[in-house]
Write an enzyme that holds these catalytic residues in place. Structure first.
Site, PDB file in Angstrom:
ATOM      1  N   ASN A   1       0.811  -1.228   0.000  1.00  0.00           N
ATOM      2  CA  ASN A   1       0.000   0.000   0.000  1.00  0.00           C
ATOM      3  C   ASN A   1       0.843   1.277   0.000  1.00  0.00           C
ATOM      4  O   ASN A   1       0.299   2.368  -0.142  1.00  0.00           O
ATOM      5  CB  ASN A   1      -0.949   0.005   1.208  1.00  0.00           C
ATOM      6  CG  ASN A   1      -2.245  -0.725   0.915  1.00  0.00           C
ATOM      7  OD1 ASN A   1      -3.211  -0.147   0.459  1.00  0.00           O
ATOM      8  ND2 ASN A   1      -2.238  -2.026   1.145  1.00  0.00           N
TER       9      ASN A   1
ATOM     10  N   ASN B   1      -8.209 -10.212   1.545  1.00  0.00           N
ATOM     11  CA  ASN B   1      -8.959  -9.028   1.105  1.00  0.00           C
ATOM     12  C   ASN B   1     -10.315  -9.400   0.487  1.00  0.00           C
ATOM     13  O   ASN B   1     -10.674 -10.573   0.372  1.00  0.00           O
ATOM     14  CB  ASN B   1      -8.124  -8.194   0.127  1.00  0.00           C
ATOM     15  CG  ASN B   1      -7.802  -8.945  -1.154  1.00  0.00           C
ATOM     16  OD1 ASN B   1      -8.487  -9.878  -1.565  1.00  0.00           O
ATOM     17  ND2 ASN B   1      -6.727  -8.523  -1.821  1.00  0.00           N
TER      18      ASN B   1
ATOM     19  N   CYS C   1      -7.496  -1.884   8.616  1.00  0.00           N
ATOM     20  CA  CYS C   1      -7.053  -2.631   7.433  1.00  0.00           C
ATOM     21  C   CYS C   1      -6.525  -1.578   6.469  1.00  0.00           C
ATOM     22  O   CYS C   1      -5.706  -0.746   6.868  1.00  0.00           O
ATOM     23  CB  CYS C   1      -8.173  -3.483   6.857  1.00  0.00           C
ATOM     24  SG  CYS C   1      -9.753  -2.628   6.577  1.00  0.00           S
ATOM     25  N   SER C   2      -6.981  -1.541   5.233  1.00  0.00           N
ATOM     26  CA  SER C   2      -6.567  -0.475   4.320  1.00  0.00           C
ATOM     27  C   SER C   2      -7.495   0.731   4.433  1.00  0.00           C
ATOM     28  O   SER C   2      -7.063   1.837   4.738  1.00  0.00           O
ATOM     29  CB  SER C   2      -6.541  -0.985   2.869  1.00  0.00           C
ATOM     30  OG  SER C   2      -5.529  -1.956   2.714  1.00  0.00           O
ATOM     31  N   ASP C   3      -8.789   0.508   4.213  1.00  0.00           N
ATOM     32  CA  ASP C   3      -9.758   1.604   4.226  1.00  0.00           C
ATOM     33  C   ASP C   3     -10.546   1.703   5.525  1.00  0.00           C
ATOM     34  O   ASP C   3     -11.163   2.732   5.801  1.00  0.00           O
ATOM     35  CB  ASP C   3     -10.726   1.456   3.047  1.00  0.00           C
ATOM     36  CG  ASP C   3     -10.010   1.567   1.710  1.00  0.00           C
ATOM     37  OD1 ASP C   3      -9.300   2.564   1.510  1.00  0.00           O
ATOM     38  OD2 ASP C   3     -10.148   0.657   0.875  1.00  0.00           O
TER      39      ASP C   3
END
Length: 288
Positions: A61, A86, A159-161
């Site tokens: 990322n 994911n 997590c990512s978002d």
């Protein structure tokens, strides 16, 4: 000083890797650590950051301006990767498990035979679907988070978002920690809080189409993924193991599963609370 009653669970998206954001993030993690009873080897208060992603995914990322908390900068935390896959992996596993049922239906198997055939496939053929492995990862992650809180250590989940795996982990951990969320009303509030208000993208993940959109049905849409359904399955595993700890049974989970796709109620429409307000969901539709 803090006691176990003062420890804190927070959730967020991944950190942004630039000096302005990093300075503020480091300060926030420092304040979080001050609520924690956990200490490092030097006796300094620390918190734990649970990154839902596999480590290599969090490294990947960086090219998009995100990433993970560097221990050289974030000195008052310990980073734990939970290695949860994911949304794309979840979607593929869901397609595979549905394919197993479709195969049985094409052979006109009855309900009992269908169930035993699919279960046999899942247990004996590791290539059939990874669905239950992924559910297990979420359960194990939530258990680690709940144990960390019970041990008096404050923590942050991301997590990512911050609206898919993060929601799964934070909601499931709270279900394990607080009996109120295992009541009929408490469970509804948990969903409103951790999924609806925190911006899980129901419309994108379910492929909903609304009057204001001009999209067409697209089953290859890469934003689709049954993340909320996967969480309901994780909850079902808990209800199945400890039915007397819950005020509701699997019927409630089945109803929620059906209506997250039915679009009959306003609760699961659109991608965020802002979109629901902008489209008058709270006045023009009924809540489930």
């Amino acid at each position: 000083g803090p006691d176990v009653g003062d420890v804190c669970m927070m959730r967020s998206a991944q950190p942004r890797i630039n000096s302005h954001h990093t300075n503020l993030d480091v300060k926030m993690i420092s304040l979080l650590a001050q609520t924690s009873l956990e200490r490092d080897e030097e006796g300094k208060q620390i918190c734990i950051i649970f990154d839902a992603r596999p480590f290599l995914s969090s490294v990947g990322n960086f090219v998009r301006g995100g990433g993970f908390e560097n221990s050289l900068i974030y000195r008052e935390m310990r980073l734990v990767n939970l290695d949860i896959q994911n949304i794309h992996c979840v979607r593929e596993a869901w397609v595979q498990i549905n394919g197993l049922f479709s195969l049985c239906q094409s052979k006109n198997m009855d309900y009992a035979l269908t169930q035993s055939t699919v279960e046999s496939q899942i247990r004996n053929n590791t290539n059939s679907t990874s669905w239950l492995s992924y559910v297990s990862q979420i359960l194990c992650g939530a258990k680690s988070i709940a144990s960390t809180i019970l041990n008096g250590c404050s923590l942050l989940i991301h997590c990512s978002d911050g609206w898919d795996r993060t929601a799964q982990l934070s909601a499931l951990a709270q279900l394990l920690l607080d009996p109120y969320f295992r009541t009929f009303n408490g469970f509804q509030i948990l969903i409103e809080k951790e999924w609806c208000s925190f911006g899980h993208q129901f419309a994108a993940r379910t492929g909903q189409i609304h009057a204001s959109n001009t999209t067409t049905e697209n089953y290859l849409d890469k934003d689709r993924s049954p993340v909320f359904v996967q969480w309901l399955d994780a909850v079902w595993q808990c209800v199945h193991q400890m039915p007397h700890a819950f005020e509701f049974n699997e019927k409630m989970l089945e109803v929620l599963y059906f209506h997250v796709y039915s679009c009959k109620y306003g609760t699961f429409l659109f991608n965020s609370e802002k979109e629901r307000f902008d489209n008058d969901v709270f006045t023009k539709t009924r809540s489930i």
